[in-house]
Design a protein around this motif. Structure first.
Motif, PDB file in Angstrom:
ATOM      1  N   SER A  91      -6.826  -8.358  -2.889  1.00  0.00           N
ATOM      2  CA  SER A  91      -6.246  -8.154  -4.214  1.00  0.00           C
ATOM      3  C   SER A  91      -4.759  -7.843  -4.088  1.00  0.00           C
ATOM      4  CB  SER A  91      -6.950  -6.986  -4.920  1.00  0.00           C
ATOM      5  OG  SER A  91      -6.227  -6.585  -6.056  1.00  0.00           O
ATOM      6  N   PRO A  92      -3.892  -8.639  -4.712  1.00  0.00           N
ATOM      7  CA  PRO A  92      -2.440  -8.401  -4.605  1.00  0.00           C
ATOM      8  C   PRO A  92      -2.040  -6.997  -5.048  1.00  0.00           C
ATOM      9  CG  PRO A  92      -2.848 -10.571  -5.529  1.00  0.00           C
ATOM     10  CD  PRO A  92      -4.184  -9.872  -5.479  1.00  0.00           C
ATOM     11  N   THR A  93      -2.657  -6.504  -6.108  1.00  0.00           N
ATOM     12  CA  THR A  93      -2.309  -5.174  -6.607  1.00  0.00           C
ATOM     13  C   THR A  93      -2.638  -4.100  -5.583  1.00  0.00           C
ATOM     14  OG1 THR A  93      -2.729  -5.864  -8.893  1.00  0.00           O
ATOM     15  CG2 THR A  93      -2.696  -3.498  -8.446  1.00  0.00           C
ATOM     16  N   THR A  94      -3.862  -4.147  -5.044  1.00  0.00           N
ATOM     17  CA  THR A  94      -4.276  -3.145  -4.059  1.00  0.00           C
ATOM     18  C   THR A  94      -3.420  -3.213  -2.805  1.00  0.00           C
ATOM     19  OG1 THR A  94      -6.555  -3.220  -4.853  1.00  0.00           O
ATOM     20  CG2 THR A  94      -6.191  -2.305  -2.666  1.00  0.00           C
ATOM     21  N   LEU A  95      -3.178  -4.421  -2.301  1.00  0.00           N
ATOM     22  CA  LEU A  95      -2.376  -4.572  -1.091  1.00  0.00           C
ATOM     23  C   LEU A  95      -0.950  -4.083  -1.311  1.00  0.00           C
ATOM     24  CD1 LEU A  95      -3.488  -8.070   0.278  1.00  0.00           C
ATOM     25  CD2 LEU A  95      -3.934  -5.833   1.305  1.00  0.00           C
ATOM     26  N   ARG A 109       0.398  10.589   6.861  1.00  0.00           N
ATOM     27  CA  ARG A 109      -0.174  11.546   5.908  1.00  0.00           C
ATOM     28  C   ARG A 109      -0.463  10.870   4.580  1.00  0.00           C
ATOM     29  NH1 ARG A 109       2.207  14.063   1.640  1.00  0.00           N
ATOM     30  NH2 ARG A 109       1.290  16.045   0.901  1.00  0.00           N
ATOM     31  N   THR A 110       0.510  10.137   4.077  1.00  0.00           N
ATOM     32  CA  THR A 110       0.329   9.467   2.791  1.00  0.00           C
ATOM     33  C   THR A 110      -0.822   8.466   2.862  1.00  0.00           C
ATOM     34  OG1 THR A 110       2.699   9.670   2.318  1.00  0.00           O
ATOM     35  CG2 THR A 110       1.453   8.065   1.019  1.00  0.00           C
ATOM     36  N   GLY A 111      -0.862   7.692   3.941  1.00  0.00           N
ATOM     37  CA  GLY A 111      -1.899   6.672   4.084  1.00  0.00           C
ATOM     38  C   GLY A 111      -3.290   7.255   4.152  1.00  0.00           C
ATOM     39  N   VAL A 112      -3.458   8.343   4.889  1.00  0.00           N
ATOM     40  CA  VAL A 112      -4.779   8.957   5.033  1.00  0.00           C
ATOM     41  C   VAL A 112      -5.281   9.483   3.694  1.00  0.00           C
ATOM     42  CG1 VAL A 112      -6.013  10.927   6.016  1.00  0.00           C
ATOM     43  CG2 VAL A 112      -4.544   9.521   7.470  1.00  0.00           C
ATOM     44  N   TRP A 113      -4.422  10.199   2.958  1.00  0.00           N
ATOM     45  CA  TRP A 113      -4.845  10.739   1.664  1.00  0.00           C
ATOM     46  C   TRP A 113      -5.052   9.628   0.636  1.00  0.00           C
ATOM     47  CZ3 TRP A 113      -7.102  14.928   2.217  1.00  0.00           C
ATOM     48  CH2 TRP A 113      -6.604  16.001   2.956  1.00  0.00           C
ATOM     49  N   ALA A 172      -6.808  -0.424   8.587  1.00  0.00           N
ATOM     50  CA  ALA A 172      -6.210  -1.019   9.789  1.00  0.00           C
ATOM     51  C   ALA A 172      -4.774  -0.546   9.962  1.00  0.00           C
ATOM     52  CB  ALA A 172      -6.258  -2.542   9.695  1.00  0.00           C
ATOM     53  N   ALA A 173      -4.031  -0.459   8.861  1.00  0.00           N
ATOM     54  CA  ALA A 173      -2.645   0.010   8.933  1.00  0.00           C
ATOM     55  C   ALA A 173      -2.581   1.464   9.394  1.00  0.00           C
ATOM     56  CB  ALA A 173      -1.978  -0.144   7.570  1.00  0.00           C
ATOM     57  N   ILE A 174      -3.516   2.291   8.929  1.00  0.00           N
ATOM     58  CA  ILE A 174      -3.538   3.699   9.332  1.00  0.00           C
ATOM     59  C   ILE A 174      -3.810   3.815  10.838  1.00  0.00           C
ATOM     60  CG2 ILE A 174      -4.833   5.855   9.114  1.00  0.00           C
ATOM     61  CD1 ILE A 174      -5.231   5.129   6.147  1.00  0.00           C
ATOM     62  N   ARG A 213       6.496   0.518  15.597  1.00  0.00           N
ATOM     63  CA  ARG A 213       6.210  -0.913  15.510  1.00  0.00           C
ATOM     64  C   ARG A 213       5.445  -1.236  14.224  1.00  0.00           C
ATOM     65  NH1 ARG A 213       2.896  -4.569  19.999  1.00  0.00           N
ATOM     66  NH2 ARG A 213       3.212  -6.587  18.956  1.00  0.00           N
ATOM     67  N   THR A 214       4.498  -0.375  13.861  1.00  0.00           N
ATOM     68  CA  THR A 214       3.705  -0.604  12.662  1.00  0.00           C
ATOM     69  C   THR A 214       4.573  -0.559  11.414  1.00  0.00           C
ATOM     70  OG1 THR A 214       1.739   0.348  13.698  1.00  0.00           O
ATOM     71  CG2 THR A 214       1.755   0.215  11.288  1.00  0.00           C
ATOM     72  N   MET A 215       5.511   0.389  11.356  1.00  0.00           N
ATOM     73  CA  MET A 215       6.379   0.474  10.189  1.00  0.00           C
ATOM     74  C   MET A 215       7.231  -0.788  10.058  1.00  0.00           C
ATOM     75  SD  MET A 215       5.597   3.151   8.596  1.00  0.00           S
ATOM     76  CE  MET A 215       6.931   3.092   7.394  1.00  0.00           C
ATOM     77  N   GLY A 216       7.651  -1.345  11.193  1.00  0.00           N
ATOM     78  CA  GLY A 216       8.398  -2.595  11.139  1.00  0.00           C
ATOM     79  C   GLY A 216       7.549  -3.734  10.589  1.00  0.00           C
ATOM     80  N   ILE A 217       6.303  -3.786  11.037  1.00  0.00           N
ATOM     81  CA  ILE A 217       5.385  -4.823  10.549  1.00  0.00           C
ATOM     82  C   ILE A 217       5.125  -4.653   9.060  1.00  0.00           C
ATOM     83  CG2 ILE A 217       3.012  -5.689  10.690  1.00  0.00           C
ATOM     84  CD1 ILE A 217       3.059  -4.977  13.668  1.00  0.00           C
TER      85      ILE A 217
END
Length: 221
Positions: free
Chosen positions: A18-22, A37-41, A170-172, A181-185
């Motif tokens: 879903s474009p909105t969720t992503l 922190r933001t991603g986990v919560w 997966a991002a978390i 590296r993840t932040m760059g991606i």
């Protein structure tokens, strides 16, 4: 694999892409100073509300849409046809609607505030912005059609919830393993998402609509 299981898989993929969720998930991670922190919560909020809905449905809806024959119940077939047409109508509207820079700007501002908010506010944002949304009723119907026990319903729903939120989880995990590296991606993928994710999601939605229409028509003939 039955036609119902195929539909459920397509619904899960459509929810995942879903474009909105992503978009909101990526913004939640790239706009704050503490992305993990933001991603986990944010994930906790989205997963929590999705699981609660499924557990309640397991006992309220149960196998109400299941059929004793190989064809769906008449009213379920009607729902499939209506849902298939609704998905196609939504898709046409979404693809023909011109880009709306103001909407994107508001989303960025909103997520920028959320990323630096207390945990409870991030959880609430995840619950409202990153759950499977309009795909939830379809997934509830598909699982119910499998004639599950309450326990199996919960298991199927947990799997659906995990798949629908797979990009965020997966991002978390990637942030834990290699933050820089993840932040760059993620920053790169933000631009790619704005350009391409609607096309990818559209392909899944077309397949889902066709599957719904096919099963609905078969059930009515």
């Amino acid at each position: 694999m039955s036609s119902v299981e195929l539909e459920l898989g397509l619904v899960a993929l459509a929810a995942m892409l879903s474009p909105t969720t992503l978009t909101f998930s990526v913004l939640a991670l790239v706009l704050g100073d503490r992305p993990l922190r933001t991603g986990v919560w944010f994930y906790a909020g989205a997963l929590g509300v999705t699981l609660v809905i499924g557990v309640v449905a397991a006992f309220v809806l149960g196998d109400a849409t299941a059929s004793s024959t190989s064809s769906p119940k008449t009213w379920v077939a009607i729902v499939d046809v209506v849902a298939g047409l609704a998905v196609l109508a939504y898709l046409v509207r979404a693809l023909t609607r011109p880009p709306h820079p103001e909407r994107v700007r508001r989303a960025i501002e909103q997520m920028g505030k959320v990323a630096s908010s207390p945990a409870i506010a991030i959880i609430a944002a995840g619950a409202t912005l990153a759950n499977p949304g309009g795909f939830i009723p379809l997934a509830l119907k598909e699982i119910s059609e499998l004639d599950p026990s309450a326990g199996r319903y919960v298991v199927e729903w947990v799997l659906f919830a995990l798949v629908s939120l797979l990009p965020l989880s997966a991002a978390i995990i990637m942030l834990v393993l290699d933050r820089d590296r993840t932040m760059g991606i993620l920053r790169t993928s933000r631009g790619w998402l704005e350009q391409n994710v609607r096309t990818v999601a559209a392909g899944i939605l077309v397949l889902l609509a066709l599957a719904l229409l096919r099963n609905g028509i078969v059930g009515l003939t």
